[in-house]
Design an enzyme around this catalytic site. Sequence first.
Site, PDB file in Angstrom:
ATOM      1  N   ASN A 100       0.854  -1.190   0.000  1.00  0.00           N
ATOM      2  CA  ASN A 100       0.000   0.000   0.000  1.00  0.00           C
ATOM      3  C   ASN A 100       0.886   1.234   0.000  1.00  0.00           C
ATOM      4  O   ASN A 100       1.951   1.229   0.603  1.00  0.00           O
ATOM      5  CB  ASN A 100      -0.859  -0.006   1.279  1.00  0.00           C
ATOM      6  CG  ASN A 100      -1.749   1.214   1.402  1.00  0.00           C
ATOM      7  OD1 ASN A 100      -2.401   1.624   0.429  1.00  0.00           O
ATOM      8  ND2 ASN A 100      -1.798   1.806   2.586  1.00  0.00           N
ATOM      9  N   HIS A 102       0.975   5.073   1.291  1.00  0.00           N
ATOM     10  CA  HIS A 102       0.291   5.906   2.283  1.00  0.00           C
ATOM     11  C   HIS A 102       1.011   7.253   2.405  1.00  0.00           C
ATOM     12  O   HIS A 102       2.242   7.284   2.530  1.00  0.00           O
ATOM     13  CB  HIS A 102       0.269   5.197   3.640  1.00  0.00           C
ATOM     14  CG  HIS A 102      -0.406   6.009   4.697  1.00  0.00           C
ATOM     15  ND1 HIS A 102      -1.776   6.211   4.719  1.00  0.00           N
ATOM     16  CD2 HIS A 102       0.101   6.716   5.740  1.00  0.00           C
ATOM     17  CE1 HIS A 102      -2.079   6.991   5.732  1.00  0.00           C
ATOM     18  NE2 HIS A 102      -0.969   7.313   6.370  1.00  0.00           N
ATOM     19  N   SER A 129       4.998   6.599   2.413  1.00  0.00           N
ATOM     20  CA  SER A 129       5.577   5.282   2.720  1.00  0.00           C
ATOM     21  C   SER A 129       4.907   4.213   1.867  1.00  0.00           C
ATOM     22  O   SER A 129       3.734   4.320   1.527  1.00  0.00           O
ATOM     23  CB  SER A 129       5.313   4.903   4.184  1.00  0.00           C
ATOM     24  OG  SER A 129       5.744   5.909   5.066  1.00  0.00           O
ATOM     25  N   ASP A 138      -3.031   0.844   7.682  1.00  0.00           N
ATOM     26  CA  ASP A 138      -1.736   1.452   7.342  1.00  0.00           C
ATOM     27  C   ASP A 138      -0.610   0.867   8.204  1.00  0.00           C
ATOM     28  O   ASP A 138       0.224   1.591   8.760  1.00  0.00           O
ATOM     29  CB  ASP A 138      -1.809   2.990   7.483  1.00  0.00           C
ATOM     30  CG  ASP A 138      -2.867   3.577   6.550  1.00  0.00           C
ATOM     31  OD1 ASP A 138      -2.994   3.070   5.426  1.00  0.00           O
ATOM     32  OD2 ASP A 138      -3.566   4.516   6.956  1.00  0.00           O
TER      33      ASP A 138
END
Length: 204
Positions: A100, A102, A129, A138
Amino acid sequence: MIKIVVFISGRGSNLEALLKDENNYQVCHVISNKQDIKGLAIAHAQGVTNSYINWSDRNRAEQISTNIIKGEAPDLIVLAGFMKILSTEFTDRFKNKIINIHPSLLPEYPGLNTHQRVLDDNKTTHGASIHFVDGLLDHGKTISQIQIPVDHNDTAKTLANKLITKEHKLLTLTVGLIAKQQIYWQNGCLLFNGKPLEKPLVIE
Ligand code: GRF
């Protein structure tokens, strides 16, 4: 060449950056939880197979996503501005395969409104990140980060605008490193060029 499935929820500029780059990787399918968004138009224009999945019933949506993923058999799943929280069941099913992006320097500022929260705390540095996804928001092993300075006259909007181009760089470089097998899991340990990745890689 590795295959990736990309999940999106909106504008799709990170998806667009991946499609422009495709350095040792190929986007084979785009999944969106929203209809009529720019990201889906981008996928369509580039001739990438794409699916809209109604997410009002998460179990059902995740089952459909699972079926697509099993059919495509990608090496990596990228959440690029995907605004839904995936169940632990789903993240466990694809353990160490989902990343992911973020917009914060994790572990600081998980969740929403990261730019405003950075300003409220008078931070002088902000960033983005990329992390592997586990069942928490997250959260999961952070792979790489990119930083930007916060100026005294920045607003949440100017910070978001400055960060997004850095996000594109961070995401394409990080997916490229995974595609080239410079970053990989071995016996539950994340390795970078054969050595345990102790701290996130900082991309300049
Ligand atoms: C990015 O800032 C990403 O980090 C966040 O949502 C935004 C998505 O932008 N999670 P886009 O849809 O890739 O343009």
